[in-house]
Design a protein around this motif. Sequence first.
Motif, PDB file in Angstrom:
ATOM      1  N   VAL A   1     -29.371 -18.679 -42.202  1.00 40.04           N
ATOM      2  CA  VAL A   1     -27.870 -19.374 -42.962  1.00 40.04           C
ATOM      3  C   VAL A   1     -27.144 -20.112 -43.248  1.00 40.04           C
ATOM      4  N   GLU A   2     -27.423 -20.780 -41.972  1.00 41.32           N
ATOM      5  CA  GLU A   2     -27.445 -22.741 -41.991  1.00 41.32           C
ATOM      6  C   GLU A   2     -27.823 -23.316 -42.865  1.00 41.32           C
ATOM      7  N   ILE A   3     -29.210 -22.704 -42.826  1.00 45.14           N
ATOM      8  CA  ILE A   3     -30.122 -23.986 -43.644  1.00 45.14           C
ATOM      9  C   ILE A   3     -28.842 -23.629 -45.487  1.00 45.14           C
ATOM     10  N   LEU A   4     -29.208 -22.505 -45.768  1.00 45.90           N
ATOM     11  CA  LEU A   4     -28.889 -21.960 -46.768  1.00 45.90           C
ATOM     12  C   LEU A   4     -27.336 -22.808 -47.101  1.00 45.90           C
ATOM     13  N   LYS A   5     -26.553 -22.354 -46.641  1.00 50.26           N
ATOM     14  CA  LYS A   5     -24.881 -22.488 -46.609  1.00 50.26           C
ATOM     15  C   LYS A   5     -25.441 -24.109 -46.981  1.00 50.26           C
ATOM     16  N   GLN A   6     -25.728 -25.221 -46.796  1.00 52.08           N
ATOM     17  CA  GLN A   6     -25.999 -26.500 -46.847  1.00 52.08           C
ATOM     18  C   GLN A   6     -26.371 -26.682 -49.111  1.00 52.08           C
TER      19      GLN A   6
ATOM     20  N   GLU B   1     -29.041  -9.414 -45.361  1.00 50.01           N
ATOM     21  CA  GLU B   1     -28.166  -9.392 -44.327  1.00 50.01           C
ATOM     22  C   GLU B   1     -28.251 -11.316 -44.689  1.00 50.01           C
ATOM     23  N   ILE B   2     -29.168 -12.064 -44.792  1.00 48.76           N
ATOM     24  CA  ILE B   2     -29.155 -13.312 -44.515  1.00 48.76           C
ATOM     25  C   ILE B   2     -28.729 -14.174 -45.729  1.00 48.76           C
ATOM     26  N   PHE B   3     -29.166 -13.962 -47.224  1.00 43.77           N
ATOM     27  CA  PHE B   3     -28.380 -13.622 -48.456  1.00 43.77           C
ATOM     28  C   PHE B   3     -26.914 -13.139 -48.182  1.00 43.77           C
ATOM     29  N   ASP B   4     -25.973 -12.841 -47.588  1.00 46.69           N
ATOM     30  CA  ASP B   4     -24.815 -12.144 -47.780  1.00 46.69           C
ATOM     31  C   ASP B   4     -23.897 -13.020 -47.418  1.00 46.69           C
ATOM     32  N   ALA B   5     -24.879 -13.579 -45.525  1.00 48.41           N
ATOM     33  CA  ALA B   5     -23.816 -14.332 -44.607  1.00 48.41           C
ATOM     34  C   ALA B   5     -24.054 -15.122 -45.636  1.00 48.41           C
TER      35      ALA B   5
END
Length: 368
Positions: free
Chosen positions: A280-285, A337-341
């Motif tokens: 989640v942290e990686i994707l948010k970047q 769940e990861i994508f949603d977050a």
Amino acid sequence: MASNDTDRVRAELEQPYDVVTRMFENLTVCGALNMLIRIGAMHKLPSDGTSIKAADLATAVNIDVTAIHRAMRVILVQGIATETGPDEYTHNQLSLALLPEAAGSFFLLCMDLSKTMGTLPEYFKTHAPEDLYDLTKSPFAFSVGKEGRSYYDVLNDDVDQRNIWNAALQLAEKNMPVRGMFPFESLKEQVEREPERAFVVDIGGGRGQSLLAIQKDCPGGFGGKLILQDLPIVIESLKPEEIPNIEATVHDLFTPQPVKNAHVYFFRRLLHDFYNPVCVEILKQTVSAMGPDSRLIVCDMLVPSRVTVGVPMQLYWLDLSLMLISGKEKTIEEFHEIFDAAGLELVKVYPSNVGETVMLETRLKRTE
């Protein structure tokens, strides 16, 4: 397919004792080959049509000749190398393919991970359940006495081991599909209409193998930039001729994505190196850099809801190996769940014809 059918029939017919002996046979072959490679014996076997006697091979690597006899017998019965006479050997195609400069690099990496597997009982007896998710308390770090550091930090301590790891991953990449899932070529009109936007940004893309494959269906990237991002140790080792039409740049995936509004952001075989919160942290970047019609595509394996006896083992042994270094193959529910977050929504799943590999197309989450 025939191999899978054979495995299913064997599973039906084998008795428990047969299962145990088969597993130990595999361990023995691996142990013998690992020994012969690491002491240098496999490199002493001739490949010019001549042969070497066991006694001379033992002298060349300074071990007892009976150790050579016994280890060579184990690999010979598996077709690795050829016995030209009593206790006399030469290379064959398979033994040459298993040298470290070829498939042997992947074999040696597997052997290193198998050592860690042997320490798992002690690891779980001495660690709290939540320690498994701590990058600095991985089973691998525990097994080599370097807790407090991540797997990759430890790996970089040893140049030879890092080179083995790099070669092994390049070999594995060649056996994992890129094409035949998401149709990158379908974006031709969109890219040509807005060529000022990067076409594909490949985050953590290694030596550019994915972008090279994509170019086979999208010549020259349709006029849009193909951007490869990775750490300095990777990018600085690349030669321009190895990555035609690709712009190689240094980027830490834990920092904000510098390329804004690309058509596609691509994560291939990367998120499986981390547990869900880190993903989640990686994707948010990267989500912060996406435009309204940007796509973020993840290429990884999907863990099915149930296990089928006799199917190929690759997904499962890889997942257990990833557990040793703080990674995890994921289910479709976990990806949701990861994508949603991270502020994304799944658009479509594109399966491949090879194992459980898929591409997951996502976009920015739409607000109602």
